[in-house]
Scaffold this active site. Structure first.
Site, short mmCIF file in Angstrom:
data_model
loop_
_atom_site.label_atom_id
_atom_site.label_comp_id
_atom_site.label_asym_id
_atom_site.label_seq_id
_atom_site.Cartn_x
_atom_site.Cartn_y
_atom_site.Cartn_z
N ASP A 89 -19.76 -11.60 -2.50
CA ASP A 89 -20.86 -11.27 -3.41
C ASP A 89 -22.01 -10.64 -2.63
OD1 ASP A 89 -21.32 -13.92 -2.22
OD2 ASP A 89 -23.12 -13.97 -3.49
N GLU A 151 -22.43 -16.82 -2.31
CA GLU A 151 -23.30 -17.20 -1.19
C GLU A 151 -24.72 -16.71 -1.40
OE1 GLU A 151 -25.47 -17.05 2.56
OE2 GLU A 151 -24.87 -15.33 1.34
#
Length: 448
Positions: A89, A151
């Site tokens: 991400d 994250e």
């Protein structure tokens, strides 16, 4: 495989690795609320396909949050297992007008690849893939690739994922490719990271807005009140002035001020804040920033006293501090320093623990040797990092016997999280070689 074999294999694989990195960068996988999470799903699928192409058994998993990818290949007899971590991400892009090119269309300029996630952390994924491709079917260790999907949004489901898949993830060595190197041409091992506490503070002085001419001069407006409250968070030198936060002066190297000013992009005439060595201010002391303020836009602001104003605060915690205690002392400070009797409300957002990593032993020796070779004899530097990777403390707790290495593909010019994020392609090639060498030397160290 010999060192020369690995060099040749990595060089052979780099064009395909770069092409796959560019494909990943084109996927806007942002896990924040309000974004299209089907793109995070698409990103996970793309990573899973890459890992399957390396001969790994692959699962896409979740524990109430965004999808993570786990890829596994068993160790040869007697060899250790190495977990390779990265995340797929990315951060939101912010104001697109500040980007010199489309953030999701990778482009090379002056030896750097520009695009959101090009450095943080899709290059981390591809460094792992490059090492696996270089070995082919001669991988000297077992591997577990754990590629997280949220994250940047705080890793909310990470602990549940680790607990649910603990047996699959059990490893002798954990390589976390989500940090930075000391400089272009100088590799680094990250040995400490600050923690984080984010919260909101709201001040209220009125039940409703009132005419600034009729009431101004006697009634405090909330914006002025908030500004005065925020000013109490630092002393005149710019040191954090919240009593009770941990801070030390123990950084192992210093950061030349001229280099730091250039890399930070300070405007002419702006001075640094805080006291002590720059590296202490960045690594081993707390930092406190105002990330945003809710207030009327200047173009739309009426001549009225604002009744309430809100700010988002972020505290970076020095190693040795505790996030829960730090939030308590910050909240206490804000309430005690409320100007003019204003009502103050403090709301917790999220936190993460700081950590210190033991950078001694045969695994760290193998890493330093691999870095030294990949950077043509340049010794790696042990660094702290002012940013936070809270899940490292979680890994330390859940896998206490594993040696943890925190490495990275970034450099001081990468601008991770900001506009015009980029990856130095020459350094990326060294990172890929270093990881392949690391796996080989970890295997050799295990054989004795």
């Amino acid at each position: 495989m010999t060192e020369s074999d690995l060099r040749a294999a990595v060089a052979r694989e780099l064009p395909g690795v770069r092409a796959d990195l560019e494909r990943l960068v084109r996927i806007p996988g942002i896990a924040f609320e309000g974004f299209d999470h089907t793109q995070v799903e698409r990103s996970a699928e793309a990573v899973a396909e890459l890992l399957r192409g390396c001969g790994l058994d692959v699962d896409i998993v979740r524990a109430g949050g965004q999808p993570a990818v786990i890829g596994r290949k068993a160790a040869p007899p007697g060899a250790p297992t190495v977990m390779l971590y990265a995340h797929h991400d990315v951060q939101p892009v912010g104001d697109r007008a500040l980007w010199e090119s489309d953030p999701f269309e990778p482009v090379e300029r002056d030896g750097r690849l520009y695009g959101r996630g090009a450095a943080d952390d899709k290059a981390g994924i591809m460094a792992h893939v490059a090492a696996l491709r270089a070995f082919g079917d001669r991988l000297p260790v077992g591997v577990v690739l754990f590629i997280e999907g949220e994250e940047e949004y705080g890793s909310d489901s990470l602990e549940r994922l680790l607990a649910e898949h603990r047996d699959k993830l059990a490893s002798d060595v954990i390589v976390i490719a989500d940090s930075t190197n000391w400089d272009v041409g100088v590799p680094a091992l990250t040995t400490s990271l600050r923690g984080i506490v984010n919260c909101f503070v709201e001040v209220r002085t009125l039940n409703h807005a009132v005419h600034s001419g009729m009431f101004g001069g006697a009634v405090p407006d909330a914006l002025t009140t908030l500004v005065r409250l925020l000013a109490t968070l630092h002393d005149d030198a710019g040191n954090v002035a919240v009593e009770g936060l941990v801070g030390k002066e123990e950084a192992s190297v210093d950061y030349p001020e001229d280099r730091f000013r250039a890399e930070a992009g300070l405007v002419e005439g702006a001075t640094l804040i805080g006291t002590g060595r720059i590296t202490d201010r960045l690594w081993t002391k707390p930092a406190l920033a105002v990330l945003g303020i809710d207030a009327p836009a200047t173009a739309e602001a009426p001549n009225a006293l604002v009744p309430a104003a809100k700010a988002k605060l972020s505290v970076r915690l020095a190693p040795g501090d505790d996030p829960k205690r730090a939030y308590a002392v910050l909240s206490d400070h804000l309430r005690k320093h409320a100007p003019w009797g204003a009502q103050v409300t403090v709301t917790f957002e999220h936190d993460g623990a700081p950590c210190v990593i033991d950078a001694t032993g045969p695994v760290c020796d193998a890493a330093r040797s691999a870095f030294r070779t990949a950077w043509d004899g340049t010794d790696p530097v042990d660094i702290g990092v002012g940013g936070s990777i809270p899940f490292i403390a979680t890994f330390q707790e859940m896998f206490p016997q594993a040696s943890i290495l925190v490495t990275g593909v970034e450099d001081p010019h990468a601008r991770a999280h900001g506009p015009n994020e980029s990856l130095h392609l020459g350094e990326f090639a060294r990172v890929c070689l270093a990881e392949a060498l690391l796996l080989s030397r970890v295997a050799a160290a295990a054989r004795g």
